[in-house]
Scaffold this motif. Structure first.
Motif, PDB file in Angstrom:
ATOM      1  N   MET A  17       0.816  -1.195   0.000  1.00  0.00           N
ATOM      2  CA  MET A  17       0.000   0.000   0.000  1.00  0.00           C
ATOM      3  C   MET A  17       0.856   1.255   0.000  1.00  0.00           C
ATOM      4  O   MET A  17       0.543   2.246  -0.647  1.00  0.00           O
ATOM      5  CB  MET A  17      -0.913   0.005   1.224  1.00  0.00           C
ATOM      6  CG  MET A  17      -1.826   1.214   1.314  1.00  0.00           C
ATOM      7  SD  MET A  17      -2.814   1.183   2.807  1.00  0.00           S
ATOM      8  CE  MET A  17      -1.558   1.349   4.058  1.00  0.00           C
ATOM      9  N   SER A  18       1.961   1.213   0.728  1.00  0.00           N
ATOM     10  CA  SER A  18       2.763   2.414   0.912  1.00  0.00           C
ATOM     11  C   SER A  18       3.712   2.679  -0.240  1.00  0.00           C
ATOM     12  O   SER A  18       4.166   3.811  -0.410  1.00  0.00           O
ATOM     13  CB  SER A  18       3.574   2.292   2.217  1.00  0.00           C
ATOM     14  OG  SER A  18       2.711   2.113   3.315  1.00  0.00           O
ATOM     15  N   ASP A  87      11.825  14.570   7.891  1.00  0.00           N
ATOM     16  CA  ASP A  87      12.079  13.746   9.069  1.00  0.00           C
ATOM     17  C   ASP A  87      12.172  12.256   8.770  1.00  0.00           C
ATOM     18  O   ASP A  87      12.426  11.460   9.676  1.00  0.00           O
ATOM     19  CB  ASP A  87      10.966  13.972  10.102  1.00  0.00           C
ATOM     20  CG  ASP A  87      10.942  15.406  10.617  1.00  0.00           C
ATOM     21  OD1 ASP A  87      12.026  16.003  10.750  1.00  0.00           O
ATOM     22  OD2 ASP A  87       9.830  15.923  10.873  1.00  0.00           O
ATOM     23  N   ILE A  88      11.986  11.876   7.513  1.00  0.00           N
ATOM     24  CA  ILE A  88      12.044  10.457   7.163  1.00  0.00           C
ATOM     25  C   ILE A  88      13.505  10.006   7.182  1.00  0.00           C
ATOM     26  O   ILE A  88      14.368  10.665   6.599  1.00  0.00           O
ATOM     27  CB  ILE A  88      11.411  10.225   5.776  1.00  0.00           C
ATOM     28  CG1 ILE A  88       9.903  10.540   5.846  1.00  0.00           C
ATOM     29  CG2 ILE A  88      11.626   8.795   5.301  1.00  0.00           C
ATOM     30  CD1 ILE A  88       9.203  10.483   4.513  1.00  0.00           C
ATOM     31  N   PRO A  89      13.811   8.899   7.850  1.00  0.00           N
ATOM     32  CA  PRO A  89      15.209   8.440   7.953  1.00  0.00           C
ATOM     33  C   PRO A  89      15.870   8.314   6.583  1.00  0.00           C
ATOM     34  O   PRO A  89      15.250   7.897   5.613  1.00  0.00           O
ATOM     35  CB  PRO A  89      15.067   7.064   8.618  1.00  0.00           C
ATOM     36  CG  PRO A  89      13.786   7.153   9.384  1.00  0.00           C
ATOM     37  CD  PRO A  89      12.879   8.004   8.562  1.00  0.00           C
ATOM     38  N   GLU A  90      17.136   8.679   6.533  1.00  0.00           N
ATOM     39  CA  GLU A  90      17.854   8.681   5.259  1.00  0.00           C
ATOM     40  C   GLU A  90      18.130   7.280   4.739  1.00  0.00           C
ATOM     41  O   GLU A  90      18.577   7.113   3.608  1.00  0.00           O
ATOM     42  CB  GLU A  90      19.156   9.472   5.402  1.00  0.00           C
ATOM     43  CG  GLU A  90      18.902  10.962   5.646  1.00  0.00           C
ATOM     44  CD  GLU A  90      20.174  11.783   5.611  1.00  0.00           C
ATOM     45  OE1 GLU A  90      21.244  11.228   5.281  1.00  0.00           O
ATOM     46  OE2 GLU A  90      20.096  12.995   5.913  1.00  0.00           O
ATOM     47  N   ALA A  95       9.557   7.914  -0.787  1.00  0.00           N
ATOM     48  CA  ALA A  95       8.419   8.241   0.066  1.00  0.00           C
ATOM     49  C   ALA A  95       7.281   8.749  -0.806  1.00  0.00           C
ATOM     50  O   ALA A  95       7.491   9.589  -1.694  1.00  0.00           O
ATOM     51  CB  ALA A  95       8.797   9.293   1.097  1.00  0.00           C
ATOM     52  N   ILE A  96       6.085   8.236  -0.561  1.00  0.00           N
ATOM     53  CA  ILE A  96       4.899   8.712  -1.261  1.00  0.00           C
ATOM     54  C   ILE A  96       4.363   9.927  -0.514  1.00  0.00           C
ATOM     55  O   ILE A  96       4.045   9.850   0.674  1.00  0.00           O
ATOM     56  CB  ILE A  96       3.842   7.604  -1.358  1.00  0.00           C
ATOM     57  CG1 ILE A  96       4.358   6.470  -2.243  1.00  0.00           C
ATOM     58  CG2 ILE A  96       2.526   8.150  -1.902  1.00  0.00           C
ATOM     59  CD1 ILE A  96       3.446   5.272  -2.328  1.00  0.00           C
ATOM     60  N   TYR A 226      -6.510  16.336  -9.379  1.00  0.00           N
ATOM     61  CA  TYR A 226      -5.811  15.348  -8.562  1.00  0.00           C
ATOM     62  C   TYR A 226      -4.306  15.434  -8.805  1.00  0.00           C
ATOM     63  O   TYR A 226      -3.845  15.586  -9.933  1.00  0.00           O
ATOM     64  CB  TYR A 226      -6.240  13.914  -8.933  1.00  0.00           C
ATOM     65  CG  TYR A 226      -7.691  13.564  -8.744  1.00  0.00           C
ATOM     66  CD1 TYR A 226      -8.509  14.236  -7.832  1.00  0.00           C
ATOM     67  CD2 TYR A 226      -8.241  12.517  -9.486  1.00  0.00           C
ATOM     68  CE1 TYR A 226      -9.845  13.883  -7.670  1.00  0.00           C
ATOM     69  CE2 TYR A 226      -9.578  12.155  -9.329  1.00  0.00           C
ATOM     70  CZ  TYR A 226     -10.371  12.843  -8.429  1.00  0.00           C
ATOM     71  OH  TYR A 226     -11.682  12.481  -8.279  1.00  0.00           O
ATOM     72  N   TRP A 227      -3.540  15.290  -7.726  1.00  0.00           N
ATOM     73  CA  TRP A 227      -2.116  14.974  -7.801  1.00  0.00           C
ATOM     74  C   TRP A 227      -1.993  13.500  -7.452  1.00  0.00           C
ATOM     75  O   TRP A 227      -2.378  13.083  -6.350  1.00  0.00           O
ATOM     76  CB  TRP A 227      -1.308  15.798  -6.810  1.00  0.00           C
ATOM     77  CG  TRP A 227      -1.332  17.282  -7.029  1.00  0.00           C
ATOM     78  CD1 TRP A 227      -2.032  18.211  -6.312  1.00  0.00           C
ATOM     79  CD2 TRP A 227      -0.588  18.020  -8.008  1.00  0.00           C
ATOM     80  NE1 TRP A 227      -1.788  19.483  -6.780  1.00  0.00           N
ATOM     81  CE2 TRP A 227      -0.897  19.398  -7.819  1.00  0.00           C
ATOM     82  CE3 TRP A 227       0.302  17.668  -9.022  1.00  0.00           C
ATOM     83  CZ2 TRP A 227      -0.346  20.405  -8.606  1.00  0.00           C
ATOM     84  CZ3 TRP A 227       0.856  18.673  -9.813  1.00  0.00           C
ATOM     85  CH2 TRP A 227       0.536  20.012  -9.602  1.00  0.00           C
ATOM     86  N   LEU A 228      -1.482  12.673  -8.351  1.00  0.00           N
ATOM     87  CA  LEU A 228      -1.470  11.227  -8.156  1.00  0.00           C
ATOM     88  C   LEU A 228      -0.046  10.663  -8.159  1.00  0.00           C
ATOM     89  O   LEU A 228       0.823  11.152  -8.886  1.00  0.00           O
ATOM     90  CB  LEU A 228      -2.275  10.537  -9.266  1.00  0.00           C
ATOM     91  CG  LEU A 228      -3.735  10.973  -9.421  1.00  0.00           C
ATOM     92  CD1 LEU A 228      -4.361  10.292 -10.638  1.00  0.00           C
ATOM     93  CD2 LEU A 228      -4.539  10.670  -8.166  1.00  0.00           C
ATOM     94  N   ASP A 229       0.146   9.635  -7.359  1.00  0.00           N
ATOM     95  CA  ASP A 229       1.406   8.868  -7.363  1.00  0.00           C
ATOM     96  C   ASP A 229       2.637   9.751  -7.198  1.00  0.00           C
ATOM     97  O   ASP A 229       3.671   9.535  -7.846  1.00  0.00           O
ATOM     98  CB  ASP A 229       1.534   8.051  -8.655  1.00  0.00           C
ATOM     99  CG  ASP A 229       0.399   7.060  -8.832  1.00  0.00           C
ATOM    100  OD1 ASP A 229      -0.238   6.711  -7.825  1.00  0.00           O
ATOM    101  OD2 ASP A 229       0.151   6.643  -9.974  1.00  0.00           O
ATOM    102  N   LEU A 230       2.544  10.759  -6.327  1.00  0.00           N
ATOM    103  CA  LEU A 230       3.684  11.643  -6.079  1.00  0.00           C
ATOM    104  C   LEU A 230       4.717  10.921  -5.223  1.00  0.00           C
ATOM    105  O   LEU A 230       4.441  10.563  -4.075  1.00  0.00           O
ATOM    106  CB  LEU A 230       3.229  12.914  -5.372  1.00  0.00           C
ATOM    107  CG  LEU A 230       2.272  13.823  -6.150  1.00  0.00           C
ATOM    108  CD1 LEU A 230       1.780  14.951  -5.251  1.00  0.00           C
ATOM    109  CD2 LEU A 230       2.951  14.383  -7.399  1.00  0.00           C
ATOM    110  N   VAL A 231       5.904  10.717  -5.777  1.00  0.00           N
ATOM    111  CA  VAL A 231       6.941   9.948  -5.079  1.00  0.00           C
ATOM    112  C   VAL A 231       8.250  10.729  -5.060  1.00  0.00           C
ATOM    113  O   VAL A 231       8.736  11.191  -6.098  1.00  0.00           O
ATOM    114  CB  VAL A 231       7.176   8.581  -5.754  1.00  0.00           C
ATOM    115  CG1 VAL A 231       8.232   7.796  -4.997  1.00  0.00           C
ATOM    116  CG2 VAL A 231       5.881   7.788  -5.825  1.00  0.00           C
TER     117      VAL A 231
END
Length: 239
Positions: A17-18, A87-90, A95-96, A226-231
């Motif tokens: 999912m993520s 803040d997401i660990p390196e 990241a979505i 919509y903004w979709l699948d932003l990664v």
């Protein structure tokens, strides 16, 4: 660390999912999920949850439908699965954005939504483009802005900007992406059959990233976007 079989399955589904992006054929979702979607549309959340548990026990859903059912359940409270991008660990290389904490979110009509649409009679709760259903997205009815703090820690952004496939022929929206106040993208889309905007941008060193939609100067009526699948991505770094 020893994990039970059920825990391993749950972690696998959460990972799918993520991290999964791209469109799925509606027929793989709507058929098996019709009773569940009907309860969601009617905002009968208690009945919706009970049916979801029964469907899980019976194992009658195809894998794609099961994943979308889990997306619906996990987004009922509209809470982010991740922290702010900065803040997401390196050690995490992607990241979505629709799973992340934002700094600011404003839209011109209806309610702010991530990954699923609000319960509404007759409206499919999943983000949909001409290509099919999407597992990740931001509802961005003009005039809107979503702002994220990247902290200068990411390198590339990919995704799609689009109008819903069912939208009226009177829709017209400007899609804008700004990085630290500088425009990286500005495109106009009018009518639901307009080609989606493919996003592939260098965001190396960017601290503040904004996703903006405006009404193209003719009012906001019908201007759902919509903004979709932003990664976000970057090279992985081991501990």
């Amino acid at each position: 660390m020893n994990l039970s079989h059920s825990t391993l399955i749950a972690l696998l589904l959460f990972g799918l999912m993520s991290t999964s992006i791209g469109a799925d054929p509606p027929e793989k979702v709507e058929g098996d999920l019709k009773p569940l979607i009907t309860l969601y549309q009617a905002n009968k959340i208690a009945d919706f949850k009970a049916l979801h548990e029964q469907l899980k026990e019976d194992r009658k859903l195809n894998p794609t439908a099961a994943l979308y059912a889990k997306i619906l359940v996990s987004n009922l409270e509209q809470k982010p699965n991740l922290g702010a991008p900065k803040d997401i660990p390196e050690t995490k290389s992607s990241a979505i954005l629709s799973d992340c904490v934002w700094e600011k979110a404003e839209i011109g009509y209806a309610s702010i939504r991530r990954n699923t649409l609000a319960p509404r009679q007759g409206v499919t709760p999943f983000f949909q483009s001409a290509a099919g259903f999407h597992r990740n997205g931001l509802f961005a009815h003009a005039d809107s802005v979503y702002e994220f703090d990247l902290g200068g820690k990411w390198e590339r952004l990919k995704g799609i900007g689009t109008l819903p496939s069912h939208l009226s022929p009177y829709s017209s929206v400007d899609f804008i992406i700004e990085a630290d106040g500088k425009k990286l993208l500005s495109r106009r889309r009018a009518h639901s059959n307009a080609k989606p905007i493919e996003i592939d941008l260098n965001v190396r060193g960017v601290k503040t990233l904004k996703f903006i939609t405006t009404n193209a100067g003719d009012g906001i009526t019908g201007d759902t976007a919509y903004w979709l699948d932003l990664v976000l991505t970057r090279p992985s770094r081991r501990r």
